[in-house]
Write an enzyme that holds these catalytic residues in place. Structure first.
Site, PDB file in Angstrom:
ATOM      1  N   CYS A   1      74.455 -50.905  81.766  1.00 49.78           N
ATOM      2  CA  CYS A   1      73.845 -52.115  81.204  1.00 49.78           C
ATOM      3  C   CYS A   1      72.573 -52.480  81.968  1.00 49.78           C
ATOM      4  CB  CYS A   1      74.878 -53.243  81.215  1.00 49.78           C
ATOM      5  SG  CYS A   1      74.501 -54.543  80.034  1.00 49.78           S
TER       6      CYS A   1
ATOM      7  N   HIS B   1      80.003 -50.637  78.601  1.00 46.47           N
ATOM      8  CA  HIS B   1      80.559 -50.831  79.940  1.00 46.47           C
ATOM      9  C   HIS B   1      81.854 -50.039  80.129  1.00 46.47           C
ATOM     10  CE1 HIS B   1      78.214 -54.314  81.537  1.00 46.47           C
ATOM     11  NE2 HIS B   1      77.976 -54.542  80.248  1.00 46.47           N
TER      12      HIS B   1
ATOM     13  N   GLU C   1      83.483 -49.581  82.790  1.00 46.15           N
ATOM     14  CA  GLU C   1      84.372 -50.246  83.765  1.00 46.15           C
ATOM     15  C   GLU C   1      85.191 -51.356  83.118  1.00 46.15           C
ATOM     16  OE1 GLU C   1      81.338 -51.098  83.271  1.00 46.15           O
ATOM     17  OE2 GLU C   1      80.887 -53.138  83.924  1.00 46.15           O
TER      18      GLU C   1
END
Lengths: 735, 231
Positions: B86, B203, B205
């Protein structure tokens, strides 16, 4: 500075003649301009709660798990594992109406500072928003600005916006409501308070420099709007989430040291209220050299510096001798930190410009001597009339499918994805239940538990009968929490009302509080923080009374959190709670018949407690597959929402057994204390026996099946069609 | 394996990356302050999401001048593994480790939610745990994710198989409707020509634990960690 205080000046400061006499009595002399300004903000409704105090004290605030009740920056409750949850809700209505983007953004910034000044890391934001009717001239731009302001601030600072509500009603045409709630987690033994203790301890100013923005914001928020509220724009503050992010990290780092004695956000009334309130809590005085305050504009006078509401600033009292270490940490995060004063033992707020004393006021005068008003109360003359509803005059619908779709697509029921897609609701990777459910659920890292958070208020109920409306706001928030499998812990309230100088408004206020009190007592839910926002009226037209409730619950076992979507074909759909013929105040009456009248649904708090316990026990037993509180739009809308949110678009075959109640009331009436749950077929017996222990008998409504929602042959509609109606509309309205 | 997570002022997914790498994957993990002038002993550097320096001027435009970025560039030039997520992706384009830029979303609004992306290239350090053409469901959260590069650059990316993820439908079709931000060719993630630097708008994660966000992002970290163990 000329010290001659004219009558005009007194009026401009929103101080009454009697109040001015009292000030002169306290000081034993005329105040100068700086002192007048300080009294004006400290005695403003916004800071002093002078009209609401005598009613607020009726709210229950204590429970064994409450660590901090009202009176601090935020309330705190114990959640076990050595941790506590810190939360508060606050209004930013007036600034948001004047300048929606900055008004809403700084509302978020302000409430976050209230949380992290207590030593907590903020983990979630919620917003309760109310705008005028969806086709009103200003609604679109207000909604757009407010949502963008919330999004930009929350997203940038990295705290997820996980839920809230958006309502539209014409009573908010001239006054939108922006209520922001923040929640944080703190170690129980690492809580900080706004306390100026220890005479001779230095007072440190940290954060952004002071500018001229927001001067007299607190006074503005204690005033009604006439035509041309735009002129007040200079009183709206301007926020910078990046600066606040750095302030947040710097504060959390400095809290790890042993140097901090007390800390408070410079919120409404800025440097004035933070210094005075800290001194008051510490039982001390405080002395500041105003000429040392970091400024971003030249030529600012002390009056402006003391009243500025520039954002992202904190006042910190540190242990004597630790100034270098403390300022070092703030400098690391790129922030100004400067010693501007000292804690004194004489109980006085003393302001200096270098050696010259420019103001001297006993702290007690600003806090304890606030004029307290027991304002006149009168039931409005229209009240009995609006409570009348002759259901015989209400025509029953010919096409129930059409009514259901109409309700699903109405602005107060339809999907708000357009709004919450603009909020980062996942950052920090704790969000277990995303926006759009009964309540947001967040895990607590390092434990096996989770918390649930919701905001709630049906202001139409509060208008029709403020006592019942206030009680329902509390009960429904609790049911929302129970529906996701959590046990309600405590609440924070944001009480939005009209002009308290009008006896009808004070009646609404008093009644709402009484209703809330009743519900809090019966449901064992203490009030731990909150905020009052009066003067929400424009040109004599007040908003509907809106006591927004923010509530937090605890889920002991993270794996036992529940969502409302239908899960598997063949599951049995049951209804906990009683259904009666109650159409008064319903969304159905408003949307389909254009009526806002009748009594709101009755609330039996004992029964509410029972159905909550049944639901929670069944969750504990591990047999609940889904649960959904029955609210606006009634049973039919509740069932449709369970279908719409189902991953597989599952419908249900439902047969409602009430033959002595008119069908529109069965489907769309909003009887209270009802939760729709699903259990696997083999668990129905177990569920019934849990219910039996509480002496109630839930009703089997039917089963989850297929791709259509069918109710008694009255409703037979494809889930896809419901979804289309529910999803599409807000965008159409706002294009 | 040792991971380093850069902390710029305004980074806000640094904690999330730390949590996942350290607690979900059990790897040695350290934060790296943006003023560091030395990177020693790291096997993978993560530039996390957030709003570095408030994203003033342009996302990533100020962060690229942070002292630590000189070291990150040197680390990448030596073949070190760099993952930009990002805002991290935006910084990587600004500092020139990846081509192209990330413009404001076509809707002009921030967008947060789950999207589907297709694994266009699974022969990489970052994606070898996925099947070729696999579609994964993964969150996005950005206001400036509209990837753009001139035609020649895009062609080069295609020819070198540098496009790693593309926004797609659940069944892997690359359509306009599946494109949440207007990115050219639905590009969601690209890597450097050498294959050691990845920039991704989605994302990973946020999709490594079944309780939150699903597990479709695990492959990215499994690939990186697994890769280091292969001699």
């Amino acid at each position: 500075m000329t010290d001659h205080i004219t009558t005009d000046l007194i009026v401009q400061h929103g101080i009454t003649e009697d109040e001015y006499d009292k000030i002169v009595g306290i000081l034993g002399r005329e105040p100068n301009l700086v002192e007048l300004g300080i009294f004006s903000v400290m005695w403003s409704e916004h800071c002093s709660y002078k009209s609401s105090r005598i009613h607020l004290k009726n709210l229950p605030t204590e429970a064994p798990h409450v660590i901090q009740g009202p009176g601090e920056n935020a309330g705190i409750v114990d959640i076990g594992n050595g941790l506590a949850v810190v939360f508060k809700i606050e209004s930013h209505n007036h600034p948001s109406y004047i300048e929606p983007y900055q008004g809403a953004a700084t509302g978020v910034g302000g409430i976050l500072r209230d949380i992290f000044t207590m030593g907590a890391r903020p983990i979630a934001l919620l917003n309760s928003l109310r705008f005028g009717s969806i086709d009103h001239l200003r609604t679109r731009s207000l909604l757009k600005g407010v949502v963008a302001g919330i999004a930009d601030y929350g997203n940038c600072i990295g705290v997820p916006t996980v839920g809230g509500e958006v309502y539209f009603h014409e009573s908010y045409n001239g006054n939108c409501l922006v209520n922001a709630m923040a929640v944080g987690i703190v170690k129980k033994d690492k809580i900080f308070k706004g306390n100026a203790s220890g005479v001779e301890n230095p007072v440190v100013y940290v954060g952004s420099r002071t500018g001229r923005d927001g001067i007299h914001g607190a006074t503005m928020a204690s005033d009604i709007f006439g035509e041309g509220g735009e002129e007040k724009r200079p009183t709206v503050q301007v926020g910078d989430p990046f600066i606040e992010k750095l302030l947040l990290e710097a504060c959390l780092e400095v809290f790890k040291t042993e140097y901090i004695v007390g800390i408070q956000d410079m919120g409404a009334a800025g440097l004035t209220s933070s210094s005075v309130e800290m001194a008051s809590r510490g039982g001390n005085g405080i002395e500041l050299d105003v000429s040392l305050v970091p400024r971003r504009e030249e030529g600012m006078i002390s009056y402006e510096i003391m009243l500025s509401e520039s954002q992202e600033r904190m006042l910190v009292v540190v242990k004597k001798g630790s100034e270098r270490e403390v300022t070092g940490i703030f400098h690391k995060w790129g922030h100004d930190a400067k010693v501007i004063g000292v804690v004194t033992g004489d109980g006085c707020l003393r302001l200096k410009e270098e050696e010259k004393v420019i103001a001297e006021i006993p702290v007690k005068a600003l806090i304890e001597d606030v004029p307290i008003y027991n304002r006149p109360i009168q039931k409005p003359s229209y009240q009995n009339k609006v409570q009348e509803l002759n259901s015989k005059d209400i025509e029953t619908p010919h096409d129930y499918n059409k009514v259901l779709l109409q309700l699903l697509s109405s602005p107060n029921i339809c999907s708000m994805e357009l709004v919450y897609r603009q909020y980062d609701h996942m950052v920090r990777t704790d969000t277990l239940v995303l926006p759009g459910s009964d309540a947001a659920v967040l895990r607590i890292k390092g434990t096996n538990s989770a918390i649930a958070i919701t905001t709630d208020c049906n202001s139409r109920y509060c208008y029709l009968d403020p006592f019942t409306g206030g009680a329902i706001a509390v009960a429904e928030a609790a049911r929302n929490l129970v529906s996701v499998g959590s046990r309600p812990l405590a609440l924070t309230d944001c009480l939005n009302f009209g002009n308290p100088e009008r006896p009808e408004i004070m009646w609404q206020f008093k009644e709402c509080i009484s209703g809330m009190r009743e519900a809090c007592l019966k449901l064992d839910i203490p009030v731990i923080s909150g905020n009052v926002s009066f003067y929400n009226e424009t040109s004599g037209k007040s908003i509907y009374p809106t006591p927004t409730i923010g509530m937090v619950g605890l889920i002991d076992d993270i794996n036992q959190h529940i969502t409302h979507s239908f899960k598997n074909e063949g599951d049995i759909v049951l209804l906990i709670g009683r259904t009666e013929e109650e159409l008064g105040g319903s969304e159905y009456l408003k949307v389909v018949h254009g009526l806002e009248c009748g009594m709101p649904p009755k609330l039996n708090l004992e029964m509410d407690k029972v159905i909550q316990n049944v639901c929670l026990d069944a969750v504990k037993a591990g047999i609940i597959k889904s649960a959904h509180d029955c609210s606006e739009g009634g049973l039919a809308v509740t069932l449709a929402e369970c279908s719409i949110s189902s991953n597989d678009g599952l419908g249900a075959d439902i047969t409602v057994p009430w033959h002595d109640i008119r069908y529109d009331a069965v489907l769309f009436g909003e009887s209270q204390s009802r939760i729709v749950v699903c259990v696997a077929k083999e668990d129905v017996g177990k569920f019934m026996s849990i219910s039996g222990r509480y002496g109630i008998m839930p009703i089997v409504l039917g089963r989850v099946t297929g791709r259509r929602l069918r109710i008694n042959g009255l409703v037979d509609v494809a889930v896809d069609e419901c979804k289309k109606a529910w999803k599409g509309t807000i965008e159409e309205y706002l294009q | 394996m040792k991971f380093g997570i850069i902390v710029f002022p305004g980074s806000n997914c640094d904690h999330d990356c730390y949590h996942v790498v350290k607690h979900v994957f059990g790897q040695e993990t350290e934060y790296i302050w943006h003023k560091e002038t030395e990177l020693k002993g790291f096997d993978c550097i993560i530039l996390p999401g957030g709003f570095s320096y408030g994203d003033y001027l342009r996302p990533g435009a100020i962060a690229r001048f942070s002292p630590v970025m000189r070291e990150v560039v040197a680390f990448a030039k030596k073949g070190g593994t760099v993952l930009g997520i990002c805002n991290g992706f935006q910084v990587l384009t600004e500092v020139g480790l990846l081509p192209g830029i990330l413009m404001r979303n076509k809707t002009l609004k921030f967008v947060c939610g789950f999207v589907y992306v297709k694994v266009e290239n699974n022969q990489t350090v970052f994606t070898k745990a996925y099947r070729a053409g696999q579609v994964i469901k993964i969150p996005i959260a950005h206001a400036d994710g509209n990837y753009f590069a001139d035609e020649q650059t895009v062609k080069r990316l295609e020819d070198n198989n540098q496009i790693v993820f593309s926004y797609s439908t659940a069944d892997g079709r690359i359509t306009d409707d599946a494109n949440p931000n207007g990115a050219v060719k639905n590009i969601a993630a690209i890597m450097s020509k050498e294959g050691n630097v990845l920039g991704t708008m989605p994302h990973p994660e946020r999709a490594c634990e079944s309780l939150i966000g699903g597990e479709d992002g695990i492959g990215v970290f499994d690939s990186i960690i697994g890769g280091a163990e292969i001699p």
